[in-house]
Design a protein around this motif. Structure first.
Motif, short mmCIF file in Angstrom:
data_model
loop_
_atom_site.label_atom_id
_atom_site.label_comp_id
_atom_site.label_asym_id
_atom_site.label_seq_id
_atom_site.Cartn_x
_atom_site.Cartn_y
_atom_site.Cartn_z
N SER A 303 0.84 -1.20 0.00
CA SER A 303 0.00 0.00 0.00
C SER A 303 0.87 1.24 0.00
O SER A 303 1.77 1.39 0.84
CB SER A 303 -0.92 0.01 1.23
OG SER A 303 -1.72 -1.16 1.28
N TYR A 304 0.58 2.14 -0.92
CA TYR A 304 1.24 3.44 -0.98
C TYR A 304 0.31 4.47 -0.33
O TYR A 304 -0.77 4.76 -0.86
CB TYR A 304 1.53 3.84 -2.43
CG TYR A 304 2.61 3.02 -3.09
CD1 TYR A 304 3.94 3.43 -3.06
CD2 TYR A 304 2.32 1.83 -3.74
CE1 TYR A 304 4.94 2.69 -3.66
CE2 TYR A 304 3.31 1.07 -4.34
CZ TYR A 304 4.62 1.51 -4.29
OH TYR A 304 5.61 0.76 -4.90
N LEU A 305 0.71 4.99 0.80
CA LEU A 305 -0.08 5.96 1.55
C LEU A 305 0.64 7.30 1.56
O LEU A 305 1.78 7.44 1.10
CB LEU A 305 -0.32 5.46 2.98
CG LEU A 305 -0.89 4.03 3.10
CD1 LEU A 305 -0.97 3.64 4.57
CD2 LEU A 305 -2.25 3.94 2.44
N ASP A 306 -0.02 8.31 2.12
CA ASP A 306 0.60 9.62 2.25
C ASP A 306 1.71 9.56 3.30
O ASP A 306 1.44 9.35 4.48
CB ASP A 306 -0.44 10.67 2.66
CG ASP A 306 -1.46 10.91 1.56
OD1 ASP A 306 -1.12 10.64 0.39
OD2 ASP A 306 -2.59 11.36 1.86
N GLY A 307 2.93 9.72 2.85
CA GLY A 307 4.05 9.78 3.78
C GLY A 307 4.63 8.45 4.19
O GLY A 307 5.62 8.41 4.93
N GLU A 308 4.05 7.32 3.76
CA GLU A 308 4.60 6.03 4.12
C GLU A 308 4.14 4.97 3.13
O GLU A 308 3.16 5.16 2.40
CB GLU A 308 4.23 5.62 5.54
CG GLU A 308 2.77 5.29 5.74
CD GLU A 308 2.48 4.78 7.14
OE1 GLU A 308 3.40 4.75 7.96
OE2 GLU A 308 1.32 4.39 7.39
N VAL A 309 4.84 3.86 3.14
CA VAL A 309 4.45 2.70 2.37
C VAL A 309 4.35 1.53 3.33
O VAL A 309 5.18 1.39 4.24
CB VAL A 309 5.47 2.41 1.24
CG1 VAL A 309 6.86 2.15 1.81
CG2 VAL A 309 5.03 1.21 0.40
N THR A 310 3.31 0.71 3.19
CA THR A 310 3.09 -0.41 4.10
C THR A 310 3.07 -1.71 3.32
O THR A 310 2.69 -1.76 2.14
CB THR A 310 1.76 -0.27 4.87
OG1 THR A 310 0.68 -0.31 3.94
CG2 THR A 310 1.74 1.03 5.64
N LEU A 311 3.49 -2.75 4.01
CA LEU A 311 3.50 -4.10 3.44
C LEU A 311 2.92 -5.05 4.47
O LEU A 311 3.37 -5.09 5.62
CB LEU A 311 4.93 -4.51 3.08
CG LEU A 311 5.10 -5.90 2.47
CD1 LEU A 311 4.44 -5.96 1.09
CD2 LEU A 311 6.58 -6.27 2.36
N ASP A 312 1.91 -5.82 4.06
CA ASP A 312 1.24 -6.77 4.96
C ASP A 312 1.28 -8.15 4.33
O ASP A 312 0.90 -8.32 3.16
CB ASP A 312 -0.21 -6.36 5.20
CG ASP A 312 -0.32 -4.97 5.83
OD1 ASP A 312 -0.10 -4.86 7.03
OD2 ASP A 312 -0.61 -4.01 5.08
N ILE A 313 1.73 -9.12 5.12
CA ILE A 313 1.74 -10.53 4.69
C ILE A 313 0.92 -11.31 5.70
O ILE A 313 1.24 -11.32 6.90
CB ILE A 313 3.17 -11.10 4.59
CG1 ILE A 313 4.00 -10.30 3.59
CG2 ILE A 313 3.12 -12.56 4.15
CD1 ILE A 313 4.91 -9.30 4.20
N TYR A 314 -0.14 -11.97 5.24
CA TYR A 314 -1.03 -12.72 6.12
C TYR A 314 -1.15 -14.16 5.63
O TYR A 314 -1.16 -14.41 4.43
CB TYR A 314 -2.42 -12.09 6.16
CG TYR A 314 -3.46 -12.98 6.82
CD1 TYR A 314 -3.50 -13.10 8.20
CD2 TYR A 314 -4.35 -13.72 6.05
CE1 TYR A 314 -4.42 -13.93 8.80
CE2 TYR A 314 -5.27 -14.56 6.65
CZ TYR A 314 -5.30 -14.66 8.02
OH TYR A 314 -6.21 -15.50 8.62
N ASP A 315 -1.24 -15.11 6.59
CA ASP A 315 -1.54 -16.50 6.24
C ASP A 315 -2.45 -17.09 7.30
O ASP A 315 -2.53 -16.59 8.43
CB ASP A 315 -0.24 -17.33 6.15
CG ASP A 315 0.42 -17.54 7.49
OD1 ASP A 315 -0.02 -18.42 8.25
OD2 ASP A 315 1.39 -16.81 7.80
N ASP A 316 -3.21 -18.11 6.91
CA ASP A 316 -4.15 -18.76 7.84
C ASP A 316 -3.59 -20.09 8.34
O ASP A 316 -4.34 -21.04 8.55
CB ASP A 316 -5.50 -18.98 7.16
CG ASP A 316 -5.38 -19.88 5.92
OD1 ASP A 316 -4.25 -20.23 5.56
OD2 ASP A 316 -6.43 -20.20 5.33
N GLY A 317 -2.27 -20.14 8.54
CA GLY A 317 -1.62 -21.38 8.95
C GLY A 317 -1.72 -21.68 10.43
O GLY A 317 -2.61 -21.17 11.15
N VAL A 318 -0.76 -22.47 10.90
CA VAL A 318 -0.81 -22.96 12.29
C VAL A 318 -0.47 -21.87 13.30
O VAL A 318 -0.82 -21.99 14.48
CB VAL A 318 0.14 -24.15 12.47
CG1 VAL A 318 -0.30 -25.31 11.60
CG2 VAL A 318 1.58 -23.76 12.12
#
Length: 386
Positions: A303-318
């Motif tokens: 995600s490119y936001l105002d003043g920052e960039v975010t990165l999210d990694i999600y999994d439904d594992g154990v």
């Protein structure tokens, strides 16, 4: 061991049910069914509670069994699973006498049965006791060997992790020394030449001064070319000719084919070190998903936001418990390395997980807004220098 325990409990209840059969049909004294049900309840309570010291529980179960054996010799066969409990729960100096005493009680009960004492009534219980002892000791030997091998495997894994960490540190130091030599031999020498030429131009006549200035320009151009060479050498191949979103999309498809990649916001140019950090973070997180999570679904969101960039990694594992290392005590470096890399850029890394509930890794890196383009920035020379 869980399967062995279940088999032992099943054998106990099966033999107890067979012994209680005649009494439930009304052919035995009424005290036998009551004691039999009491024995079943006491045994089940010990199995459910799993006391740290099984001695008292085993004593109660044995006493109830002896009482039933005194009333009905049909309960002799229940001694067989009890033998294994004696051998598992008691030290050798007590377990073998307990097995011998139980065997003697069975022989005595069989001798009091119709037909009196026969060789078969002695050989049967003794053979059962010997089989139980040999089986228990053979299983114990196999268990010790398995534990020894598991210890060796744990040592190898721990040594491998330590060696990998040492190799990473050695590589980092070697790269730092290489860059120090390169900078000293190129950029530092060029900057020193620029300083000397600038000082000489201050006191030289106009013609010589212009020559010095031209030399300063050539030296600065050479240094700029060297700096660009350093940047190209340090840029991962995935980012050489590919923007960050496309590089992350390719890494996601290659590392975790079932994972989805999403892009939010309008992509914009980021500092090289920021793009490298986000790329490495994605690679490390997806590698953990592939190796450990056993997840059915995963998602990567940039995600490119105002003043920052975010990165999210999600999994439904154990999932796992953040902050708690592996049970074998070995050190891990993945998440620690992620946090250090993001922290160096002034960002934050958050890891949320729990056993059985999946894992979410979220990184936020501040990005300075681009300076507005002024008249000087639009000059051809300025654009070329950039």
């Amino acid at each position: 061991m869980r399967l062995v325990g279940l088999a032992l409990h099943g054998a106990f209840y099966a033999l107890l049910a067979v012994a209680l059969g005649p009494s439930l049909l009304g052919t035995e004294p009424p005290a036998v069914p009551a004691l039999g049900l009491l024995l079943a309840a006491a045994y089940g309570a010990g199995v459910v509670r799993r006391a740290a010291r099984p001695g008292p529980w085993l004593a109660v179960v044995t006493a109830l069994w002896l009482a039933l054996l005194a009333l009905d010799h049909g309960f002799s066969y229940v001694a067989f699973p009890l033998f294994f409990h004696f051998l598992r729960a008691m030290p050798v100096r007590w377990s073998l006498p307990a097995v011998a005493a139980s065997t003697a009680a069975v022989v005595a009960a069989q001798a009091a049965a119709p037909g009196g004492l026969t060789a078969a009534k002695v050989i049967g219980p003794v053979a059962g006791a010997l089989v139980a002892v040999l089986t228990a000791y053979g299983y114990a030997a196999l268990y010790r060997e398995s534990a020894r091998r598991q210890g060796l495997i744990d040592d190898l894994v721990r040594t491998r992790d330590e060696l990998a960490a040492a190799q990473r540190e050695a590589g980092r130091l070697a790269e730092r020394q290489r860059l120090a030599r390169e900078i000293h031999d190129t950029l530092a020498q060029g900057l020193s030449s620029i300083v000397l030429l600038a000082r000489a131009a201050e006191t030289a006549d106009p013609a010589t001064s212009r020559a010095h200035v031209r030399e300063v320009g050539r030296t600065a151009a050479d240094n700029l070319a060297e700096a660009r060479r350093f940047v190209r050498a340090l840029t991962p191949p995935a980012l050489e000719d590919t923007p960050l979103p496309e590089a992350l999309r390719r890494v996601t498809a290659r590392t975790a084919p079932t994972a989805a990649f999403r892009l939010d916001g309008e992509p914009r140019a980021l500092p090289v070190e920021t793009e490298v950090a986000l790329l490495r973070l994605t690679q490390e997180a997806l590698a953990n998903v592939t190796r450990h999570a056993r997840a059915e679904h995963a998602a990567v969101t940039l995600s490119y936001l105002d003043g920052e960039v975010t990165l999210d990694i999600y999994d439904d594992g154990v999932g796992f418990t953040p902050g708690r290392g592996p049970a074998d005590g070995r050190r891990t470096f993945g998440l620690h390395g992620m946090r250090e890399r993001i922290a160096e850029l002034g960002g934050t890394l958050t890891v949320e997980s729990a056993p059985g509930e999946g894992t979410a890794v979220a990184a936020a890196v501040p990005v300075r807004p681009a300076a507005p383009a002024g008249p000087a920035a639009t000059e051809p020379g300025a654009l070329e220098a950039a």
